[in-house]
Design an enzyme around this catalytic site. Structure first.
Site, PDB file in Angstrom:
ATOM      1  N   GLN A 185       0.830  -1.217   0.000  1.00 35.65           N
ATOM      2  CA  GLN A 185       0.000   0.000   0.000  1.00 35.65           C
ATOM      3  C   GLN A 185       0.861   1.262   0.000  1.00 35.65           C
ATOM      4  O   GLN A 185       0.413   2.330  -0.420  1.00 35.65           O
ATOM      5  CB  GLN A 185      -0.948   0.014   1.207  1.00 35.65           C
ATOM      6  CG  GLN A 185      -2.071  -0.994   1.108  1.00 35.65           C
ATOM      7  CD  GLN A 185      -3.090  -0.655   0.020  1.00 35.65           C
ATOM      8  OE1 GLN A 185      -3.266   0.496  -0.367  1.00 35.65           O
ATOM      9  NE2 GLN A 185      -3.761  -1.682  -0.496  1.00 35.65           N
ATOM     10  N   ALA A 206       2.657  -3.695  -8.532  1.00 38.96           N
ATOM     11  CA  ALA A 206       2.543  -2.572  -9.478  1.00 38.96           C
ATOM     12  C   ALA A 206       1.144  -1.984  -9.596  1.00 38.96           C
ATOM     13  O   ALA A 206       0.983  -0.800  -9.864  1.00 38.96           O
ATOM     14  CB  ALA A 206       3.015  -3.038 -10.860  1.00 38.96           C
ATOM     15  N   HIS A 207       0.103  -2.821  -9.362  1.00 45.50           N
ATOM     16  CA  HIS A 207      -1.243  -2.294  -9.645  1.00 45.50           C
ATOM     17  C   HIS A 207      -1.743  -1.308  -8.587  1.00 45.50           C
ATOM     18  O   HIS A 207      -2.821  -0.749  -8.723  1.00 45.50           O
ATOM     19  CB  HIS A 207      -2.241  -3.436  -9.879  1.00 45.50           C
ATOM     20  CG  HIS A 207      -2.668  -4.214  -8.673  1.00 45.50           C
ATOM     21  ND1 HIS A 207      -3.881  -4.010  -8.057  1.00 45.50           N
ATOM     22  CD2 HIS A 207      -2.076  -5.213  -7.973  1.00 45.50           C
ATOM     23  CE1 HIS A 207      -4.025  -4.869  -7.045  1.00 45.50           C
ATOM     24  NE2 HIS A 207      -2.937  -5.602  -6.976  1.00 45.50           N
ATOM     25  N   CYS A 331     -10.113  -7.820  -0.593  1.00 47.23           N
ATOM     26  CA  CYS A 331     -10.181  -9.269  -0.659  1.00 47.23           C
ATOM     27  C   CYS A 331     -11.362  -9.798   0.145  1.00 47.23           C
ATOM     28  O   CYS A 331     -11.702 -10.945   0.042  1.00 47.23           O
ATOM     29  CB  CYS A 331      -8.878  -9.866  -0.141  1.00 47.23           C
ATOM     30  SG  CYS A 331      -7.442  -9.048  -0.790  1.00 47.23           S
TER      31      CYS A 331
HETATM   32  N1  PLP Z   1      -0.436  -6.619   0.726  1.00 46.31           N
HETATM   33  C1  PLP Z   1      -1.274  -5.573   0.855  1.00 46.31           C
HETATM   34  C2  PLP Z   1      -1.087  -4.631   1.995  1.00 46.31           C
HETATM   35  C3  PLP Z   1      -2.298  -5.368  -0.070  1.00 46.31           C
HETATM   36  O1  PLP Z   1      -3.119  -4.340   0.065  1.00 46.31           O
HETATM   37  C4  PLP Z   1      -2.436  -6.284  -1.137  1.00 46.31           C
HETATM   38  C5  PLP Z   1      -3.537  -6.131  -2.105  1.00 46.31           C
HETATM   39  O2  PLP Z   1      -4.574  -5.561  -1.830  1.00 46.31           O
HETATM   40  C6  PLP Z   1      -1.520  -7.342  -1.239  1.00 46.31           C
HETATM   41  C7  PLP Z   1      -0.535  -7.480  -0.293  1.00 46.31           C
HETATM   42  C8  PLP Z   1      -1.587  -8.325  -2.353  1.00 46.31           C
HETATM   43  O3  PLP Z   1      -1.070  -7.770  -3.537  1.00 46.31           O
HETATM   44  P1  PLP Z   1      -1.428  -8.436  -4.948  1.00 46.31           P
HETATM   45  O4  PLP Z   1      -2.833  -7.997  -5.256  1.00 46.31           O
HETATM   46  O5  PLP Z   1      -0.465  -7.849  -5.907  1.00 46.31           O
HETATM   47  O6  PLP Z   1      -1.303  -9.882  -4.790  1.00 46.31           O
END
Ligand code: PLP
Length: 392
Positions: A185, A206-207, A331
């Site tokens: 974040q 990256a997103h 999530c």
């Molecule tokens: N860690 C944090 C703090 C996140 O907010 C997220 C995604 O929301 C992730 C890890 C996971 O990243 P990715 O979506 O690239 O798997």
């Protein structure tokens, strides 16, 4: 036909790809298609692009290019850091203990839980205060008992709260633990200088900073041994096998470069939009309380407890009215369970089901904020009325 205004306030979940990033990526889908590991000129061109991207990233992280490991996402980076360091420590006969916090993303929490359930690792959870700040004294006590690794999130995806990483890294190192941070974040907003942060490993995706989805990285301090969680060819110093995703790696580096070249202007804009949102919500919704730290928070992030309001029902109303937000971690959208993170900072189960996260970005305008505030007031009124009518 009149189309309803659409306001996206979920930039913490994902951001659109910057057109300048997309332009940079496009040649690597067609024109430069060689495998970066191949020895011929087709491969060499792709390899050069991957290595240039590595140099760019290393410049921003203030590390050596060889310390940057490309992965497929933030989740994979977290998995590689924790499992890789844990397995290596176990192999060397060092203590099988992991220290973390109760407000980690599930990419960290579930990996730590798996290490504990399947491999007998001991897990210690350092508590946090009501804002989500890790208690550094208890963290020190837990590190003192020894272990392989501490993993503490840099900026919380649900609360926006920013940790004092230099302090926590110093404590972990004083007791010979490696320090990993999930900086997913924080990427594109906060300082990522690994020397200043004092971390041994740092995860990015990256997103979250206007790059493509499905590519991430892990900074791994030189000399550190990590058992690969994905084995195969010898890519990425044997730590992460798999043919490089050239276009996406190039895109991630460009996105990170733009984010830090334009950092001051972006952060000013984010903070201005965020502060209007926070002020507007606190002024207009009597049920609203700010969650997370009032000052030590991400410039793009606003989060609230809306007492008495079911956040999932609210999300559906907002969506119908054209406003996209999140009821906690992206999530967990659609999951009726209370947020573990809100429970960890001391909210009750009902309160933890009433969490709202709104996050702003480069495209957010004053007009968007005004519209979102009107829509939010209408939706909260409606839900409040419905609740009163249905009360016995
Ligand atoms: N860690 C944090 C703090 C996140 O907010 C997220 C995604 O929301 C992730 C890890 C996971 O990243 P990715 O979506 O690239 O798997």
């Amino acid at each position: 036909m009149r189309t309803r205004k659409q306001v996206y306030l979920d930039y913490s979940a994902s951001t659109p790809v910057d057109p300048r990033v997309l332009d940079e990526m496009l040649p690597y889908f067609g024109e430069v298609y060689g495998n970066p590991s191949s020895a011929h000129r087709f491969g060499n061109r792709a390899e050069r692009a991957v290595e240039d991207a590595r140099m760019t990233v290393a410049g921003i992280l203030n590390c050596q290019p060889s310390e940057v490991i490309f992965t497929s996402c933030g989740t994979e980076s977290d998995n590689l850091a924790i499992r890789g360091a844990g397995w290596s420590a176990r192999h060397r006969g060092e203590p099988s203990r992991l220290v973390t916090s109760p407000i980690e993303h599930s990419a960290v929490t579930n990996t730590v839980n798996q290490m504990s359930a399947l491999m007998g690792f001991d897990t210690e959870i350092a508590p946090v205060d009501k804002f989500g700040i890790v208690d550094s004294e208890i963290f020190a006590e837990l590190c003192k008992r020894g272990g392989a690794l501490a993993s503490i999130i840099y900026a919380s995806n649900e609360l926006g709260t920013i940790q004092d990483l230099p302090l926590l890294s110093q404590i972990a190192h004083a007791h010979d633990l490696l320090m990993h941070t999930d900086a997913v974040q924080a990427g594109g907003q906060l300082d990522l200088d690994v020397e200043r942060l004092g971390v041994d490993m740092l995860s990015l995706s990256a997103h979250k900073f206007y790059g493509p989805k499905g590519v991430g990285l892990l900074y791994v301090k030189d000399g550190l041994e990590l058992a690969p969680s994905q084995s195969g060819g010898g890519h990425e110093h044997g730590m992460r096998a798999g043919t490089h995703n050239t276009a996406f790696i190039v895109g991630m580096a460009k996105a990170l470069e733009l984010a830090y070249d334009e950092n001051d202007g972006r952060l000013r804009h984010f903070a201005k939009m965020r502060d209007h949102l926070i002020q507007g919500i606190l002024d207009r919704l009597s049920c609203a309380e700010l969650s997370g730290h009032p000052n030590r928070r991400l410039p793009s992030h606003a989060s609230f407890i809306l007492h008495g309001i079911d956040a999932n029902a609210l999300m559906m109303h907002l969506d119908m009215l054209g406003v996209a937000g999140s009821s906690g971690s992206a999530c967990k959208t659609g999951n009726p369970e209370p947020s573990d993170i809100l429970l960890a900072v001391g909210y009750s189960e009902d309160e933890a089901k009433s969490g709202l996260r709104l996050s702003v970005g480069m495209q957010t305008s004053e007009d968007d904020i005004s519209y979102a505030l009107d829509v939010l007031e209408t939706a909260v009124d409606k839900l409040g009325k419905l609740k009163r009518e249905m009360a016995p």
